[in-house]
Design a protein around this motif. Structure first.
Motif, PDB file in Angstrom:
ATOM      1  N   VAL A 182      -7.741   7.466 -12.457  1.00  0.00           N
ATOM      2  CA  VAL A 182      -7.662   8.421 -11.354  1.00  0.00           C
ATOM      3  C   VAL A 182      -7.017   7.816 -10.112  1.00  0.00           C
ATOM      4  O   VAL A 182      -6.995   8.436  -9.049  1.00  0.00           O
ATOM      5  CB  VAL A 182      -9.059   8.963 -10.997  1.00  0.00           C
ATOM      6  N   GLY A 183      -6.487   6.609 -10.250  1.00  0.00           N
ATOM      7  CA  GLY A 183      -5.833   5.988  -9.114  1.00  0.00           C
ATOM      8  C   GLY A 183      -5.658   4.497  -9.348  1.00  0.00           C
ATOM      9  O   GLY A 183      -5.775   4.009 -10.483  1.00  0.00           O
ATOM     10  N   TYR A 184      -5.402   3.784  -8.264  1.00  0.00           N
ATOM     11  CA  TYR A 184      -5.171   2.356  -8.378  1.00  0.00           C
ATOM     12  C   TYR A 184      -5.490   1.679  -7.046  1.00  0.00           C
ATOM     13  O   TYR A 184      -5.312   2.253  -5.972  1.00  0.00           O
ATOM     14  CB  TYR A 184      -3.721   2.067  -8.780  1.00  0.00           C
ATOM     15  N   ALA A 185      -5.990   0.465  -7.139  1.00  0.00           N
ATOM     16  CA  ALA A 185      -6.234  -0.356  -5.951  1.00  0.00           C
ATOM     17  C   ALA A 185      -4.957  -1.126  -5.636  1.00  0.00           C
ATOM     18  O   ALA A 185      -4.291  -1.634  -6.537  1.00  0.00           O
ATOM     19  CB  ALA A 185      -7.388  -1.312  -6.187  1.00  0.00           C
ATOM     20  N   THR A 186      -4.612  -1.206  -4.352  1.00  0.00           N
ATOM     21  CA  THR A 186      -3.363  -1.855  -3.943  1.00  0.00           C
ATOM     22  C   THR A 186      -3.607  -3.196  -3.254  1.00  0.00           C
ATOM     23  O   THR A 186      -2.921  -4.171  -3.534  1.00  0.00           O
ATOM     24  CB  THR A 186      -2.574  -0.936  -3.006  1.00  0.00           C
ATOM     25  N   SER A 187      -4.554  -3.258  -2.341  1.00  0.00           N
ATOM     26  CA  SER A 187      -4.917  -4.493  -1.639  1.00  0.00           C
ATOM     27  C   SER A 187      -6.405  -4.699  -1.810  1.00  0.00           C
ATOM     28  O   SER A 187      -7.188  -3.788  -1.513  1.00  0.00           O
ATOM     29  CB  SER A 187      -4.606  -4.389  -0.143  1.00  0.00           C
TER      30      SER A 187
ATOM     31  N   ASP B 115       0.815  -1.217   0.000  1.00  0.00           N
ATOM     32  CA  ASP B 115       0.000   0.000   0.000  1.00  0.00           C
ATOM     33  C   ASP B 115       0.850   1.269   0.000  1.00  0.00           C
ATOM     34  O   ASP B 115       0.339   2.356  -0.239  1.00  0.00           O
ATOM     35  CB  ASP B 115      -0.940  -0.011   1.206  1.00  0.00           C
ATOM     36  N   TYR B 116       2.118   1.138   0.289  1.00  0.00           N
ATOM     37  CA  TYR B 116       3.071   2.225   0.086  1.00  0.00           C
ATOM     38  C   TYR B 116       4.467   1.623  -0.036  1.00  0.00           C
ATOM     39  O   TYR B 116       4.731   0.524   0.451  1.00  0.00           O
ATOM     40  CB  TYR B 116       3.010   3.260   1.214  1.00  0.00           C
ATOM     41  N   ILE B 117       5.352   2.348  -0.714  1.00  0.00           N
ATOM     42  CA  ILE B 117       6.742   1.912  -0.859  1.00  0.00           C
ATOM     43  C   ILE B 117       7.593   2.737   0.101  1.00  0.00           C
ATOM     44  O   ILE B 117       7.503   3.972   0.106  1.00  0.00           O
ATOM     45  CB  ILE B 117       7.236   2.104  -2.306  1.00  0.00           C
TER      46      ILE B 117
END
Length: 393
Positions: free
Chosen positions: A331-336, A239-241
């Motif tokens: 407009v974005g992306y799903a991570t989990s 969800d973040y790097i």
């Protein structure tokens, strides 16, 4: 490498499925499907080996000052016997890691981290009267999570039922020092137990024996992943790097961008690393925000039904990044994302442009169905998806 609990977890692991976690082997699933392990977390109790967490102790006359220099939380408000959760950032206010801070004494703190952090902590505390030790190998860690966890612990350690949310207690088990924190990564009632590795298997055995009447089960990382998404909890590298491992500035995230703005405190006694950048961002908000998603099930059925398949999205949580659209614009992306067995919904964590992150905003999420890209309807919702009062009460 094996944790000190491997003699127990390896015997119970019917699948022999292991995941690499900070150089250790963590059980992915104990049974051939993770469903019973998930329901143990939500209906009874699950026991999880979380020993691979990195653990550090900061002690000395300037310990509070050092931790306050590292964390975005105001550690002056953390009392002895209390646990805080906080991110820590680089000079640009971008997240390096996140974890818990336990105040063991006036001048002694214990920090958990997902990544190796000793050098970072030492650099932040340069010139201060503190000693910083990596105690990762000195402590095994067990997470007992679920609505029956308090009852199980009460039989083993009378009086533990009085331990408050995000508080800690020091006790002994079979003569060995044991620290219990009322914390966890499931969004449910739960505890984490910290003990010397030589005593970990005895503690595991006693918990399993005491918990048998309550339906306790060993739980692997597959079930844990679903529970943490339901609780709206972020995962490093997914969800973040972490800022030190990024290649370009656009890969970095600030606490405000990953839903941790509440953990950034600009008090007078809190001159943390990255404060100047985060103060500026708080006045001029970032273009990105973490949000929750609910994906329309009928829309999924339609996409899969077009090739005579039922929706192929139940089972394990998905950690792949997939695009989110409004019309022809991403407009974005799903991570989990995962199917929630309790909520009976397909849900996800997403990074969205701020103006599209408001609850109720309709979006489309990309799915690959039989090698073809399709879209399913989704809507932005508040986090967490699951907010259980029992975890705090």
């Amino acid at each position: 490498m094996f944790t000190s609990l491997h003699p127990r977890t390896s015997t119970l692991n019917q699948t022999h499925e292991w995941r690499l976690w900070s150089g250790y082997l963590g059980a992915g699933m104990y049974e051939h499907y993770h469903e019973r392990e998930y329901w143990a977390i939500r209906n009874s109790a699950g026991l999880i080996d979380v020993s691979p967490l990195f653990k550090y102790e900061i002690m000395g006359p300037d310990a509070r000052m050092a931790v306050n220099r590292i964390m975005t939380r105001d550690i002056t408000a953390c009392r002895v016997g209390q646990v805080f959760y906080s991110p820590w950032c680089d000079d640009d206010g971008k997240m390096v890691d996140d974890g818990t801070i336990s105040r063991l004494d006036d001048d002694r703190f214990r920090i958990t981290a997902a990544d190796p952090s000793l050098r970072w902590f030492q650099d932040c505390a340069a010139g201060m009267a503190v000693a910083i030790r990596d105690v990762s190998d000195d402590l095994a860690a067990l997470a007992l999570q679920g609505p029956r966890s308090r009852e199980i612990l009460r039989h083993l350690l009378p009086g533990i039922e009085d331990l408050g949310y995000f508080r800690l207690a020091n006790t002994r088990h079979n003569g060995a020092p044991l620290t219990i924190t009322r914390t966890g990564y499931t969004g449910d009632l739960g505890y984490e137990l910290w003990i010397a590795p030589d005593h970990a298997t005895t503690l595991w055995d006693d918990l399993m024996t005491n918990g048998e009447a309550y339906g306790i089960m060993p739980v692997g990382l597959a079930a844990l992943d679903i529970a943490r998404i339901e609780a709206g909890l972020i995962l490093i590298d997914v969800d973040y790097i972490p800022a030190p491992r990024t290649f370009i500035p656009g890969q970095k995230s600030s606490p405000f961008e990953v839903g941790l703005g509440w953990a950034v405190k600009f008090s007078e006694d809190n001159p943390f690393v990255g404060r100047e950048s985060l103060e500026k961002e708080s006045g001029e908000p970032s273009g990105w925000r973490l949000a929750g998603l609910e994906i329309d099930w009928v829309s999924l059925e339609t996409s899969y039904g077009a090739v005579d398949l039922p929706p192929q999205v139940t089972g394990r949580a998905n950690r792949s990044s997939v695009p989110l659209y409004t019309g022809h614009r991403q407009v974005g992306y799903a991570t989990s994302h995962t199917f929630s067995p309790l909520l009976k919904k397909y849900i996800g964590l997403a990074t969205l442009e701020t103006r599209f992150a408001q609850p109720g905003t309709p979006l489309e999420m990309e799915f690959t169905v039989e090698h073809h890209r399709r879209r399913a309807r989704a809507v932005v919702v508040d986090l967490p998806f699951l907010d259980l009062e029992r975890k705090r009460s």
